[in-house]
Design an enzyme around this catalytic site. Structure first.
Site, PDB file in Angstrom:
ATOM      1  CG  ASP A 279      -2.274   0.274   0.967  1.00 53.53           C
ATOM      2  OD1 ASP A 279      -2.712  -0.099  -0.148  1.00 53.53           O
ATOM      3  OD2 ASP A 279      -2.945   0.875   1.829  1.00 53.53           O
TER       4      ASP A 279
ATOM      5  CD  GLU B  22      -5.757   9.602  10.174  1.00 51.32           C
ATOM      6  OE1 GLU B  22      -4.795   9.731   9.418  1.00 51.32           O
ATOM      7  OE2 GLU B  22      -6.076   8.507  10.682  1.00 51.32           O
TER       8      GLU B  22
ATOM      9  CG  HIS C  72       3.467  10.899  13.014  1.00 44.47           C
ATOM     10  ND1 HIS C  72       4.606  10.494  12.374  1.00 44.47           N
ATOM     11  CD2 HIS C  72       2.476  10.109  12.538  1.00 44.47           C
ATOM     12  CE1 HIS C  72       4.308   9.503  11.527  1.00 44.47           C
ATOM     13  NE2 HIS C  72       3.023   9.246  11.620  1.00 44.47           N
TER      14      HIS C  72
END
Ligand code: BG6
Length: 489
Positions: free
Chosen positions: A16, A217, A241
């Site tokens: 992916d 998200e 992150h």
């Protein structure tokens, strides 16, 4: 001088990430004439595929920002001609030796530089690195390896991975990607702070009340449940992150812009952080929710997720840096899936103006009248500063307005994808935006005890409806430190 060539091998080419990010980023770099004159791209994976089939696969997914432009088709044709495929086992030195032979043909006697992008699960990192470095490393130029997280799931497994890699590679050959570091506004953080007098002197406990790092998200883990369930949101987003952004945000001025100087400062921040307390963390998990006649699935409705899973899909945490600059300033992190919006931002809330002349005008809610600097990493990149301003007119009424730098209005050029920046840096040997092993160790050291405690005590996540603003626990956590989440107020 002898001409050189760069061969880029994407290991795990049919996955992916390769399809969605790596090939499109390579194409964008090619389109922008950023790749060296002589380059070749190889896909490597177990499945059988011809060069033509790889090209078809790649062309189908070149849905990057470039494909809206003119002459794109032509460029794409040229690019695809330089993409090849080699099928092989991940642990086979023979198969990598075959790859080596093909690479040498393409290199045609030029100086050979080789970049391997490991777009594969971490349990096979070591075997690939072993076979690739024994059979397919460059004999006369550089060999570099890009690795993607997860770099283990705690301090021990991460150290095992690092040691494994170091049997075959030097630290300066390893490029650990955290793609958030390649995002335009994250990179810009240092410029904003270090080259603007109106910000630099304010960057400390003296003027900053709290800093918020927010990731949300608006979709769940659909289709990735298998991977996600053994990691959870803290490992997936916070430990890397958000913590990387925090380190960049809070570091002392580096001696220079050199990668080692910057990373030295980031490590210092990470090592100055107070151990995370369970009381300073809230975990959540989304549950199904019906809205407008549509039923959105809960996390555990996913067939790849074990029923009764306690894996958090949301977490909020209060962190502290115990050094002179940041003593007592809460750094609040919040990360979640299946929330009401998709957004990543940094919010800096400043202190009150001492003895504010206009106190009365603000009533009792002085907190609402403090300045706030918002760096919106995505979507719709922007930097804005909330200031107090007089509402024009004969009376004396104030409100909060924004000084607003909206990238889409200010800059006409599109913003490159993070992977473009990072791939280019890896090709050029620029390590500034990659994670050094001691940074990684420090990041795991901070989160490992907390993760163990959460798992050992089987802390149940607070359920929140799919598409909501997340668990209310996050508000209580912020309130404990006298903070209001800026994205909700
Ligand atoms: C990845 C996480 O690192 O970052 C994903 O594994 C997440 O869970 C993704 O969706 C978010 O990246 P971006 O660039 O889309 O914000």
């Amino acid at each position: 001088e002898r001409e050189s060539t760069v061969s880029i091998t994407v290991v795990g080419a049919s996955g992916d990430l390769a399809k969605k990010k790596i090939f499109p980023a390579l194409f964008a770099l090619y389109y922008e004439d950023c790749l060296p004159k002589h380059f070749t791209i190889f896909g490597y994976a177990r499945s059988k595929m011809t060069d033509a089939e790889l090209r078809t696969m790649v062309s189908r997914t070149l849905t990057c920002r470039i494909d809206k432009r003119e002459n794109c088709n032509e460029k794409m044709e040229q690019f695809l001609k330089r993409c090849f495929y080699h099928s092989g086992q991940y642990d086979s030195e023979d198969n990598f030796a075959e790859l080596d032979k093909k690479l040498r043909e393409h290199e045609a006697g030029r100086l050979s530089n080789r970049l391997f992008y490991l777009s594969i699960p971490p349990n096979i990192f070591i075997e690939v690195v072993k076979s690739a470095s024994n059979s397919a490393s460059s004999k006369n130029g550089w060999t570099r390896v890009i690795v993607e997280k997860p770099f283990g799931r705690d301090s021990d497994s991460s150290a095992a991975l690092t040691n494994g890699l170091k049997q075959y590679l030097e630290e300066d050959q390893i490029f650990r990607i955290d793609h958030y570091l390649g995002k335009e506004l994250v990179e810009n953080l240092s410029i904003l702070r270090f080259s603007n007098l109106v910000f630099e002197p304010l960057w400390s406990r003296q003027y900053i009340r709290n800093v918020q790092l927010i990731f949300s998200e608006d979709f769940g883990t659909e289709g990735r449940g298998g991977y996600f369930d053994s990691y959870g949101i803290i490992r997936d987003i916070m430990q890397n992150h958000l913590l990387q952004i925090l380190a960049l945000f809070a570091m002392e001025t580096p001696v220079s812009l050199d990668a080692e100087d910057i990373r030295n400062e980031k490590v210092k921040v990470l090592r100055s952080m107070r151990p995370l307390q369970l009381e300073d963390v809230v975990v959540g998990q989304y549950k199904s929710h019906t809205k407008g006649g549509v039923k959105y699935p809960g996390y555990t409705d996913d067939k790849t997720v074990p029923s009764g899973s306690l894996t958090p899909t949301f977490a909020a945490a209060a962190l502290f840096i115990d050094n002179a600059r940041w003593d007592g300033v809460p750094f609040l992190m919040k990360a979640g899936k299946a929330l009401h919006t998709k957004r990543a931002e940094i919010r800096v809330q400043f202190r009150h103006v001492p003895g504010n002349l206009y106190k009365r005008t603000f009533g009792t809610d002085l907190d609402r009248a403090t300045n706030e600097l918002v760096i919106r990493v995505q979507p719709d990149e922007a930097i804005y500063l909330k200031i107090n301003n007089k509402i024009p007119g004969l009376g004396m009424r104030l409100d909060r307005s924004n000084l607003n730098l909206l990238y889409s209005s200010r800059y006409s050029k599109e913003i490159p994808d993070a992977y473009e920046r990072l791939l280019l840096d890896a090709i050029e040997g620029e390590r500034r935006l990659f994670i050094r092993s001691d940074e990684l160790d420090a990041a795991w050291e901070l989160f490992t005890p907390l993760l163990k405690e959460l798992e050992e005590k089987k802390i149940a996540p607070e359920l929140y409806p799919y598409g909501s603003r997340g668990p209310v626990g996050a508000h209580y956590l912020a309130a404990k430190y006298n903070v209001r989440w800026g994205d909700l107020s």
